[in-house]
Design an enzyme around this catalytic site. Structure first.
Site, PDB file in Angstrom:
ATOM      1  N   HIS A 285       0.824  -1.214   0.000  1.00 35.24           N
ATOM      2  CA  HIS A 285       0.000   0.000   0.000  1.00 35.24           C
ATOM      3  C   HIS A 285       0.855   1.259   0.000  1.00 35.24           C
ATOM      4  O   HIS A 285       2.042   1.243   0.352  1.00 35.24           O
ATOM      5  CB  HIS A 285      -0.927   0.001   1.208  1.00 35.24           C
ATOM      6  CG  HIS A 285      -0.200   0.066   2.531  1.00 35.24           C
ATOM      7  ND1 HIS A 285       0.326   1.232   3.047  1.00 35.24           N
ATOM      8  CD2 HIS A 285       0.103  -0.898   3.428  1.00 35.24           C
ATOM      9  CE1 HIS A 285       0.903   0.994   4.203  1.00 35.24           C
ATOM     10  NE2 HIS A 285       0.790  -0.300   4.462  1.00 35.24           N
TER      11      HIS A 285
ATOM     12  N   GLU B  80      -2.734  -6.943   7.850  1.00 41.39           N
ATOM     13  CA  GLU B  80      -1.377  -6.816   8.368  1.00 41.39           C
ATOM     14  C   GLU B  80      -1.195  -7.658   9.630  1.00 41.39           C
ATOM     15  O   GLU B  80      -2.161  -8.040  10.304  1.00 41.39           O
ATOM     16  CB  GLU B  80      -1.069  -5.332   8.657  1.00 41.39           C
ATOM     17  CG  GLU B  80       0.304  -5.049   9.254  1.00 41.39           C
ATOM     18  CD  GLU B  80       1.479  -5.530   8.399  1.00 41.39           C
ATOM     19  OE1 GLU B  80       1.529  -6.734   8.093  1.00 41.39           O
ATOM     20  OE2 GLU B  80       2.364  -4.707   8.089  1.00 41.39           O
TER      21      GLU B  80
END
Length: 230
Positions: free
Chosen positions: A8, A86
């Site tokens: 990202h 994550e």
């Protein structure tokens, strides 16, 4: 087939060197521009699907890639996969690494010596992460096989985070004898050639950020690059 693994774009916590983990922090303005540049760098690559973490910073990055494809007349499906979230960094989340070192010195120093074998205080264990990464890859491979898009020339994108992508890449390359350091920076592209029948992977390139100018890159300290928890 090929997997393109994309991290990202930048967030405010990346700049502040805070451990993000599962904390749902959005892209900042620079991160949006990074994601746009990364999507542009992917223009010449035919993709049969995009899978992304459900956390907003990865989902936003994936949506930028999907929308660019749609503007070019391509129909491409984006699937948000919880397994790509994550790493959970437990008590470290929301703190800078300096704060973590002060509050949890023993855990922190063991982790800096070998992040793959030391669990952050209250965080997700290595065994759990290894299984989660494997589950994510196998789900994607099954979906591609079911749709007839797991051939030698087919390609898919995975948009996620610095921590979990280390485990995903390690799973794709699990049959390699060479063990390498895996670092993926904001808006970077990593390419792996993968044979789903044999489970054999080959790293084509890793951590490509050539599509970003020097000013567009998230600043990193070399001694902390692989320890950001982002």
């Amino acid at each position: 087939m090929f997997f393109y693994l994309l991290r990202h774009g930048q967030t405010d916590w990346n700049i502040q060197k805070k451990v993000q983990g599962r904390t749902d922090i959005p892209l900042n303005g620079a991160g949006i521009r990074q994601a746009e540049k990364m999507a542009e760098a992917m223009d010449g690559i035919p993709l049969c699907g995009i899978w992304a973490s459900t956390l907003v910073r990865a989902a936003e990055t994936a949506e930028i890639l999907q929308k660019r494809r749609e503007k070019r007349g391509e129909e491409i499906r984006l699937v948000l996969l919880p397994e790509l979230k994550e790493v959970a960094f437990g008590d470290w989340e929301g703190k800078t690494l300096k704060e973590v070192e002060k509050l949890f010195p023993e855990d922190y120093h063991r982790w800096t010596e070998n992040p793959a074998f030391q669990t952050p205080t209250g965080g997700e264990k290595r065994e759990e992460l290894t299984k989660r990464a494997a589950d994510a890859v196998e789900k994607m491979v099954k979906s591609l096989k079911d749709s007839g898009k797991a051939g030698k020339k087919d390609a898919a994108a995975i948009v996620a985070h610095g921590g979990i992508l280390v485990y995903v890449i390690a799973y794709l390359l699990r049959k390699e004898t060479e063990r390498r350091e895996i670092i993926v920076e904001n808006a970077s592209i990593t390419k792996v050639e993968y044979d789903p029948e044999t489970g054999t992977g080959r790293l084509v390139f890793m951590n490509d950020i050539s599509h970003l100018s020097q000013d567009e890159r998230t600043p990193w300290k070399a001694d902390l690059r692989k320890k950001e928890g982002e």
